[in-house]
Scaffold this active site. Structure first.
Site, mmCIF file in Angstrom:
data_model
loop_
_atom_site.group_PDB
_atom_site.id
_atom_site.type_symbol
_atom_site.label_atom_id
_atom_site.label_comp_id
_atom_site.label_asym_id
_atom_site.label_seq_id
_atom_site.Cartn_x
_atom_site.Cartn_y
_atom_site.Cartn_z
ATOM 1 N N TYR A 1 0.869 -1.178 0.000
ATOM 2 C CA TYR A 1 0.000 0.000 0.000
ATOM 3 C C TYR A 1 0.902 1.222 0.000
ATOM 4 O O TYR A 1 1.857 1.298 0.775
ATOM 5 C CB TYR A 1 -0.895 0.031 1.260
ATOM 6 C CG TYR A 1 -1.700 1.309 1.343
ATOM 7 C CD1 TYR A 1 -2.995 1.357 0.835
ATOM 8 C CD2 TYR A 1 -1.148 2.472 1.881
ATOM 9 C CE1 TYR A 1 -3.729 2.541 0.869
ATOM 10 C CE2 TYR A 1 -1.872 3.653 1.914
ATOM 11 C CZ TYR A 1 -3.154 3.684 1.409
ATOM 12 O OH TYR A 1 -3.869 4.854 1.422
ATOM 13 N N GLU B 1 -3.180 7.603 -4.354
ATOM 14 C CA GLU B 1 -3.093 6.307 -3.668
ATOM 15 C C GLU B 1 -2.908 5.179 -4.674
ATOM 16 O O GLU B 1 -3.636 5.111 -5.666
ATOM 17 C CB GLU B 1 -4.370 6.075 -2.851
ATOM 18 C CG GLU B 1 -4.369 4.738 -2.109
ATOM 19 C CD GLU B 1 -5.730 4.421 -1.480
ATOM 20 O OE1 GLU B 1 -5.904 4.638 -0.281
ATOM 21 O OE2 GLU B 1 -6.622 3.949 -2.209
#
Ligand code: GDP
Ligand code: MN
Length: 367
Positions: free
Chosen positions: A101, A183
């Protein structure tokens, strides 16, 4: 403003972050016609909706290339988290060995850009933060992106150098495009290389004036009524209830919403006709708030520059021409009040001067 996955990936690719080769299709036929562009035998068909967690909701399908048009057909028109799928992204399938992530966010409270990284990507960050916050690394970036420092802080990761490099590119993108979030989740390792398998980018709405490439995308967040209001320079917002509210000035409109709620009513929407609203704008305003089929309307105008007689004429005229089938409550005070009230009375519309009376009445009439 949120970008769709494929838009985010195009931006990332333009900043030299690796993404899979893919195509966008609006119909199964389009998928069929374009599928030869893809060389891989297997593909990922991905719903392009502005919602996360598509994987769990059935919005990501890994299929043979030949099956992609049929999968597209099945996916289009379905809904994910209340959002209709109108478009899919078909990409060469990655062989995912690991999911990281990685994100950058404008952090208002810390007045910096905050990098979040986790070895255990793939799941949504909110979930990760709740279940295992210790697995999220947080790095504050002040002004400049200091690659040496970021790499040192990520040094427990096997891919610290490559991840830092990607984060540097994301930082550049963020600055250049006025993003408030960039992101990549997951940032996947596929065939030994780091690839952005998903992308979520949010552009700061307040910067759209200097980011003209995104301005057309802003339209799609608006409902038809909201678009119409915008064209007429009216501030219109949709809500979930059943009482339509028209007022002039943000303060008065907010107070109107509050008092309706106070007496147990639920606003369907509100429309601020602003200062100096004229006859045409009032008619337009009534037309727009009625599009949501409310059970009643409350028009609350405090005449200053806006003249009560103008408002009354607009409302009376609309009623004459198009009819209003739901109860109307009107509070009309200020400039040319007497004239305005007279016009309304002649047209069978009564008024009340007290906010409280109006609120009680509209709630009662719409119950
Ligand atoms: P999200 O659920 O909306 O966040 O959609 P993602 O694009 O992140 O996809 C969800 C999950 O599907 C990822 O975490 C991957 O595990 C899987 N996935 C997505 N694309 C691919 C792909 O090309 N190959 C493989 N093997 N898995 C994929
Ligand atoms: Mn994802």
């Amino acid at each position: 403003m949120k970008l769709k996955e494929f838009e985010g990936k195009q931006l990332l690719a333009s900043f030299e972050v690796s993404t899979s080769k893919g195509l966008v299709a609006n119909t199964a036929e389009e998928a069929q016609a374009k599928i030869t562009q893809i060389e891989c035998a297997e593909v990922a068909v991905k719903a392009q909706v502005l919602a996360g967690g598509r994987g769990k909701a059935g919005g990501i399908k890994l299929v043979k290339k030949s099956e992609a048009p049929e999968t597209t057909r099945q996916m289009l028109g379905r809904e994910i988290k209340g959002k209709k799928i109108e478009q899919v992204l078909i990409e060469e399938k990655l062989e995912i060995e690991k999911e990281y992530y990685l994100s950058l966010t404008v952090n208002r409270s810390e007045k910096n850009v905050t990098l979040l990284f986790s070895e255990e990507g793939g799941v949504e960050i909110e979930e990760l933060a709740k279940n295992s916050p210790e697995k999220i690394k947080k790095i504050g970036i002040e002004r400049e992106f200091n690659a040496r420092e970021v790499e040192r802080k990520l040094s427990t990761s096997k891919h610290a150098r490559e991840i830092t490099e990607i984060a540097g590119k994301m930082f550049k993108l963020m600055k250049a495009k006025d993003a408030e979030l960039v992101e990549i989740n997951p940032l996947a390792i596929s065939r030994g290389k780091l690839v952005a398998a998903d992308a979520k980018i949010i552009i700061d709405d307040n910067a759209l004036y200097r980011q003209p490439e995104f301005a057309p995308l802003k339209q799609r967040e608006l409902s038809e009524s909201e678009k119409k209001a915008k064209q007429s320079d009216l501030n219109y917002v949709e809500l979930d209830g059943d009482i339509a509210i028209i007022g002039n000035g943000a303060g008065l409109v907010m107070a109107t919403l509050d008092i309706v709620q106070h007496f147990g009513g639920k606003p369907a929407n509100f429309l601020d006709v602003g200062g100096g609203a004229n006859f045409e704008q009032v008619q337009k305003a009534v037309e727009i708030v009625l599009e949501k089929n409310p059970k009643g309307i409350w028009i609350n105008v405090f005449g200053g520059i806006t003249r009560c007689d103008d408002v009354a004429r607009g409302l009376a005229n609309y009623k004459k021409e198009k009819q209003i089938k739901v109860p109307i409550v009107v509070r009309l005070i200020g400039t040319n009040e007497a004239e305005g009230k007279k016009i309304l009375e002649e047209n069978g519309i009564s008024t009340q001067d007290s906010m409280e009376e109006c609120a009680k009445k509209i709630v009662e009439l719409t119950r």
